[in-house]
Structures are given as structure tokens and as C-alpha cells.
Design a protein around this motif. Structure first.
Motif, PDB file in Angstrom:
ATOM      1  N   TRP B  72       0.896  -1.171   0.063  1.00  0.00           N
ATOM      2  CA  TRP B  72       0.123  -0.109  -0.118  1.00  0.00           C
ATOM      3  C   TRP B  72       0.902   1.207   0.046  1.00  0.00           C
ATOM      4  O   TRP B  72       0.211   2.284  -0.175  1.00  0.00           O
ATOM      5  CB  TRP B  72      -1.012   0.047   1.118  1.00  0.00           C
ATOM      6  N   PHE B  97     -11.485   5.663  -4.948  1.00  0.00           N
ATOM      7  CA  PHE B  97     -10.970   4.808  -3.705  1.00  0.00           C
ATOM      8  C   PHE B  97      -9.501   5.037  -3.302  1.00  0.00           C
ATOM      9  O   PHE B  97      -9.156   5.432  -2.281  1.00  0.00           O
ATOM     10  CB  PHE B  97     -11.247   3.286  -3.997  1.00  0.00           C
ATOM     11  N   PRO B  98      -8.911   4.979  -4.511  1.00  0.00           N
ATOM     12  CA  PRO B  98      -7.380   5.189  -4.166  1.00  0.00           C
ATOM     13  C   PRO B  98      -7.139   6.599  -3.538  1.00  0.00           C
ATOM     14  O   PRO B  98      -6.188   6.875  -2.887  1.00  0.00           O
ATOM     15  CB  PRO B  98      -6.734   5.195  -5.733  1.00  0.00           C
ATOM     16  N   LYS B 100      -9.039   8.459  -1.663  1.00  0.00           N
ATOM     17  CA  LYS B 100      -9.649   8.517  -0.396  1.00  0.00           C
ATOM     18  C   LYS B 100      -8.437   7.843   0.637  1.00  0.00           C
ATOM     19  O   LYS B 100      -8.695   8.309   1.744  1.00  0.00           O
ATOM     20  CB  LYS B 100     -11.024   7.821  -0.239  1.00  0.00           C
ATOM     21  N   GLN B 101      -7.802   7.230   0.183  1.00  0.00           N
ATOM     22  CA  GLN B 101      -6.723   6.550   1.048  1.00  0.00           C
ATOM     23  C   GLN B 101      -5.672   7.453   1.387  1.00  0.00           C
ATOM     24  O   GLN B 101      -4.793   7.345   2.270  1.00  0.00           O
ATOM     25  CB  GLN B 101      -5.945   5.314   0.200  1.00  0.00           C
ATOM     26  N   LYS B 149      -4.697   7.768  -9.768  1.00  0.00           N
ATOM     27  CA  LYS B 149      -3.737   8.000  -8.630  1.00  0.00           C
ATOM     28  C   LYS B 149      -2.314   8.275  -9.022  1.00  0.00           C
ATOM     29  O   LYS B 149      -1.568   8.667  -8.324  1.00  0.00           O
ATOM     30  CB  LYS B 149      -3.687   6.801  -7.839  1.00  0.00           C
TER      31      LYS B 149
END
Lengths: 287, 359
Positions: B72, B97-98, B100-101, B149
Motif C-alpha cells: 500500500w 477509492f485510491p 480517499k486513501q 492515482k
């Protein structure tokens, strides 16, 4: 399809349904409108008198009801959290995975009443092994005779007995999850903790709701544990609705009154569980 | 920032999935990993991504030991051959999603997701559920998720293999546009495929992989023109290159009673066990040709693949039109012999019409 004899084939199932479900409910409703007690057995008709008494003149019923709500919600939350943690633990590839999976199920295979007797012995204030161990630290909690602590004793036993069920449902759920989203999440930059929050937990939501509802229905009937462990005591401090109804109906033999309590209780449970299910669905599934 | 691997090996069972794989990938370039199924392509990509740890060898990115960095934190993106998305999220949330990480502002996330949606042609789909999309659209979503990303390393693992013919053509075209649009300025793009045609169209640096081993590295054109071995020639042609056991004597190639004059680049080869390689497209039907028997005729798209036999020699001929043949029909064919390859008995290239190892 119009088939002459179809009702004939429906009959056996219908008969059982009527016999064990429909008839008892109708009978309870009728019974609740009667003054059946030990002096006066029989289905006379006294109108809503029992219900008026229940709603205006019986704080003990409502106290037991709120106590039950507290006990069942607390135990189910604890069962869910502990069950999920254990299931998550043996879901991953760890050593002795199979051994732990079986071990965590053992409480479910035991007979609740017998286990509760054993727990009562464990928690005995002067003779039980729990206080024997705790005496090292110089404390001796009154596990079964303190009104507050006794509630937590009931919770401990309930959680011990029924977490395995939650564990089993949640493990089955975890094992049925697709593997792919987890691969994607790692690559998308989600650390293990975030992976749990954003992928595992939401994917488990439907199963979680099912498991929680099943356990809530079960837990709202807490009876045997209380009966064996504390008999509702000290005083009425661990008395739950079903136990109180049992006392009124089968000890004091106020059948009519107990029937009105049972019916009221059934209606409240149906309404509140429906609301809980709706709320859980809304919160967890965002639907 | 280069991605360098040295002697990567991975052997989870009794077979090598990766066998001493080394490479040096430079930023801004497109690399195609070409190999048949089970050749180790996915294993290699997973190793780069960090989903697998090799038994030995090292990977360095920007000089740092990549194997020590958890998945990750690696800043890689990957598109799988199965369309992997998050079933519980809608299209927008999937692509976000990516982002938000990382701690990125909501408005920036929205902007980037919309950009990505636009570049894969899915604008207007952001509130759809993933299950409502077709396979091609799902794959576009996962492509968008990998683009959004801005990863330094973008891995595409046979992204088109599970799509139907039409969609595959269309998406391949879009890939080409995307890759050429300067997306790749700072990115290392690694694309794995089993399809030689895809490899040629993408026109990047090709790594030919077989049974976990790198067989040849070079530009697509070079691999196609000068395959260094029989294996590579087989892998880099679809249908595989025809291999004919022949003898060259007195400037003539002889097999199965056929006698053709050897072209200049083959004339000096006289050794035993020589194998002549000829692409299926370098054989044509002709009135005065050599007679072969039809074993099977399959029509694929707009071309016909003829499986022919003469004696012990079996060859495949591809014809750029739809023709009907019956089994056991006799056909006459001519070889474009000046485009023939020759391989030594051990499979190494002996001579190619494009000048590899002449003579």
C-alpha cells in the motif's frame, strides 16, 4: 393452475401451522381478555382490564422490559464485536487455524442450562474459583448478589454462550467474500486497518445485519441464564420480561394477566425489531 | 526513476513461476510482457506490485529496495484480467477509492475522478452500481481507478483478454491513445499479454517470457523480425510460426518431395536437423504450387486458417478472405521462401530474412 385436490395436499402443512402457531396466538389473545387465575380458572370475559392493569399499575413489567433491552443490546453488541474479531483472526492464514476454529465453537455445543450451573459455581462468592483467584488481589466482588454486578455476570455468561454462534455466521460470511477487492485495495494504497474499514466491513454489512437480528431475537428471550444464575435476583435486579411473565403465569398462575403481558411483549418486539432492522440497513448498507 | 530487477525467482511448487528474471525499466516507457498462459506474466506483475514476495532476487525502484516497502505504500496501480472493482461502491466511489486513501481534498478528488471518467469515456455513469455495467465498462472503471492515482508504475495484466472481440479492438485503440497522450511521461507502463498482435500494435519494448524465464528482450519490431529462438518465434506469432524439418543441399531446400531454391540468407546453411520457419501469412494459394491436403479449415473474423498436411509435415496457412474448404480437399500453395527463417537443431536462430545472424 387449477387443480382440484390442491387443498388436500396443502392440508398437512396448514394443519401443523394452525396447530402450533395460529391457534396459540389467537388463544393467547382470548386468554388475555379473561381473568383466568388459580381461584377462578376458565375463559370468562373481563374486557381490557388486564391491559389497563399492565399499562397503569405494573412498573415491575416495564422495569423488567427495559432491563431486558439493556441486557440483550449489550450482549449482542459484545457478541458481534468479539465474534467478528475472532472470525477475522482465523479467517487469515494463521497457525493452527483449524484448531482455533473448532475451539471457538465449543461453548455452542454445550447445554446452556448446565453451563449456567457451572458458571454459578464459578462465581459463587465464597466457594467459587473466580473469587479464589481474585483474593490474590484482595478483592471479592459479589458476582451474584450485588444488584449492579449481577447484571454483568448475566452478560458475561450470555456472551460466552452465544459468541460462537455469531463467530460462525461471521466466519462463513468472511469466507464467502470475493478475494479480488482485497487485492485491489492493497494496490490502491489501503493499509490493513483502512482495508478493514473501507472494504471488509462494508462487504460484511448484509451478513452482519442478519446475524445481529437473529441474535437480538434470541437474546430478547433471555430466560434460562437468569433462571439458573440468579433467579432474577437480588430482588428483581436481573429479572427479564420473559422471566417475569413466567413468574406471573406459571408460579402465581395469573394466566389471563400473563397472556396480556405476553401479547403486549410480542407486539413491542415485532415493532422494535422491524425498526432496528430498518435502521441497521440504512446505516450499514446506505440504502 | 528506474525499476530494476535482478534475478527474481519464485518457485512455490516444483515449477518455477519466475526463473532468474532481470530487467531494467525506465520511466516514460511502455513495456510489454509477451508470453503464453502460465508463463509467469501475472506472477511477475504481482511481484512488482508487492502482492507476492519472490524467493530470491531484488527489485529496486529509484534506488530503493522495493521489496521492503509494503504494497500500500508502493504507489503502483494495477488492472487485472478479471474486472476487479469494489462491489459495494458505485462507479464514482470506486474510482475515488485510491484517492480517499490519501488525505486529499474532496473537491480535488471530484475533479480528478471526473477527468478519469472522461478519459475512459464513462462520463454520466458515476452513480451507477458496478454490477449494472457491462464487462467492458467494468474494465474501464478499473482502468480509470488505476489512472486516477497517477502511480509511477502502472501494471496492466492482460486487461483485454476477458472481453469480446469487438470491445477488445475498441479498448485496445483507446489504450494506444491513452498511452501516447503523454500519460507515460513519468510512468513506467507494464502491459502483459498473450496476443502478439497486441504487442505489435502497442509497439513498446517487449519482454518475451516462457516458463518464468526471459527469452528475449527488445523492441516489438525486433522481436517480430528476429526472434532469437524457435520458442520466441512460436510465442510471437499467432497462429504460431510453421516449423518444417528440411534439408538444404546445393542451394535447395528439400522436404516431403518438395524442392525450392534457397534464398540467399539460407543458402550457406547445410547442417543436419535444420528447421525452417515460415509464417502462416507467408504462404499463399497458387495454381502452380505444391499440393497439400486440407485437415481443417477455420474461419476467424475475415480470414481463413487452413491446416494442411503433406506426409509428416503439417502447416497452417492464413488467407485474408473467407473461403470454404472441405476436409481432404487438395490445395496448391506457394511459399514466400525469401521470408523463411532457419533455426538450428537446438532451437536457436540460424538465419532470418531481416538479417539476424546471417549465414
Amino acid at each position: 393452475m387449477n387443480f382440484k385436490h390442491k387443498y388436500f395436499f396443502l392440508f398437512p402443512g396448514l394443519f401443523v401451522l394452525i396447530g402450533i402457531l395460529i391457534f396459540p396466538i389467537i388463544f393467547v389473545v382470548r386468554l388475555s381478555l379473561s381473568g383466568w387465575n388459580s381461584y377462578n380458572p376458565g375463559l370468562d370475559y373481563i374486557g381490557l382490564e388486564n391491559y389497563i392493569r399492565l399499562f397503569t399499575d405494573d412498573p415491575r413489567f416495564w422495569e423488567s422490559f427495559f432491563r431486558l433491552s439493556f441486557l440483550s443490546v449489550t450482549t449482542v453488541i459484545l457478541q458481534y464485536v468479539i465474534g467478528f474479531a475472532l472470525a477475522h483472526m482465523v479467517w487469515k492464514d494463521i497457525k493452527f487455524k483449524r484448531f482455533f476454529r473448532v475451539l471457538f465453537l465449543v461453548p455452542m455445543m454445550t447445554t446452556p442450562v448446565i453451563m449456567t450451573v457451572i458458571w454459578r459455581t464459578f462465581f459463587h462468592e465464597s466457594l467459587g474459583p473466580v473469587n479464589d483467584l481474585l483474593s490474590v488481589f484482595g478483592v471479592a466482588p459479589k458476582w451474584l448478589t450485588d444488584p449492579v454486578i449481577a447484571k454483568f455476570t448475566v452478560i458475561i455468561v450470555e456472551v460466552w454462550q452465544w459468541t460462537p454462534f455469531m463467530f460462525l455466521l461471521l466466519l462463513a460470511g468472511l469466507l464467502s467474500l470475493p478475494k479480488e477487492p482485497f487485492l485491489a485495495a492493497a494496490i490502491d494504497g489501503a493499509s490493513p486497518v483502512r482495508k478493514f474499514i473501507y472494504v471488509t466491513f462494508p462487504l460484511m454489512a448484509p451478513i452482519s445485519i442478519g446475524a445481529i437480528i437473529i441474535r437480538l431475537i434470541e437474546a430478547s428471550k433471555i430466560m434460562d441464564t437468569v433462571y439458573v444464575l440468579t433467579s432474577g435476583g437480588p430482588g428483581t435486579s436481573t429479572e427479564t420480561s420473559s422471566f417475569y411473565i413466567f413468574i406471573k403465569g406459571l408460579r402465581e398462575f395469573q394466566m389471563g394477566y400473563a397472556a396480556s403481558m405476553s401479547f403486549t411483549y410480542l407486539i413491542i418486539m415485532i415493532i422494535s425489531l422491524t425498526i432496528i432492522a430498518k435502521v441497521l440497513t440504512k446505516v450499514l448498507l446506505k440504502d | 526513476m528506474d525499476l530494476v530487477a535482478n534475478n527474481l525467482s519464485y518457485k512455490p511448487d516444483d515449477q518455477y513461476h519466475l526463473n532468474e528474471v532481470s530487467f531494467n525499466f525506465k520511466e516514460g516507457n511502455l513495456y510489454t510482457i509477451l508470453g503464453r498462459t502460465l508463463s509467469g506474466k501475472t506472477t511477475l506483475l504481482k511481484t512488482i506490485a508487492g502482492l507476492l514476495t519472490p524467493d530470491s532476487g531484488e527489485i529496486k525502484f529509484d534506488g530503493k529496495n522495493f521489496l521492503k516497502i509494503p504494497v500500500w505504500e508502493r504507489n503502483v496501480a494495477m488492472v487485472y484480467q478479471q474486472f476487479i472493482n469494489y462491489p459495494h461502491l458505485n462507479v464514482f466511489e470506486n474510482i475515488a477509492f485510491p484517492l480517499k486513501q490519501r488525505k486529499i481534498d474532496q473537491s480535488i478528488i471530484k475533479e480528478k475522478v471526473m477527468d478519469a471518467l472522461k478519459s475512459v469515456g464513462l462520463l454520466g455513469y458515476e452513480n451507477r452500481k458496478i454490477q449494472e455495467l457491462s464487462g467492458g465498462q467494468q474494465q474501464r472503471v478499473s482502468l480509470a481507478r488505476s489512472l486516477v492515482k497517477n502511480a509511477k508504475i502502472l501494471l496492466l495484466d492482460e486487461p483485454l483478454v476477458n472481453l469480446d472481440y469487438k470491445l477488445r479492438e475498441q479498448l485496445r485503440e483507446e489504450f494506444k491513445n491513452l498511452f501516447s497522450k503523454g500519460l507515460a511521461d513519468e510512468t513506467i507502463l507494464i502491459y502483459s499479454t498473450t496476443d502478439p498482435r497486441e504487442t505489435m500494435e502497442l509497439n513498446g519494448e517487449v519482454i518475451v517470457l516462457d516458463e518464468g524465464k526471459v527469452l528475449q528482450v527488445g523492441p516489438a519490431k525486433e522481436i517480430f523480425e528476429n526472434p532469437n529462438s524457435l520458442k520466441v518465434a512460436e510465442i510471437s506469432n499467432d497462429p504460431p510460426m510453421n516449423i518444417i524439418e528440411a534439408k538444404i543441399l546445393d542451394n535447395h531446400i528439400r522436404f516431403e518431395g518438395i524442392d525450392v531454391e534457397a534464398p540467399q540468407h539460407l543458402s550457406k546453411l547445410t547442417e543436419d536437423g535444420l528447421k525452417i520457419g515460415l509464417r502462416s501469412s507467408d504462404i499463399e494459394l497458387g495454381e502452380n504450387g505444391h499440393e497439400f491436403e486440407v485437415e481443417l479449415a477455420e474461419i476467424s473474423g475475415s480470414e481463413t486458417l487452413l491446416h494442411l498436411k503433406r506426409g509428416d509435415t503439417k502447416i497452417i496457412v492464413s488467407i485474408e478472405e473467407v473461403l470454404n474448404f472441405k476436409i481432404h480437399d487438395k490445395v496448391k500453395i506457394n511459399f514466400k521462401i525469401d521470408r523463411a527463417y532457419a533455426f538450428h537443431a537446438d532451437g536457436k536462430l540460424a538465419s532470418s530474412p531481416f538479417g539476424g545472424l546471417n549465414g
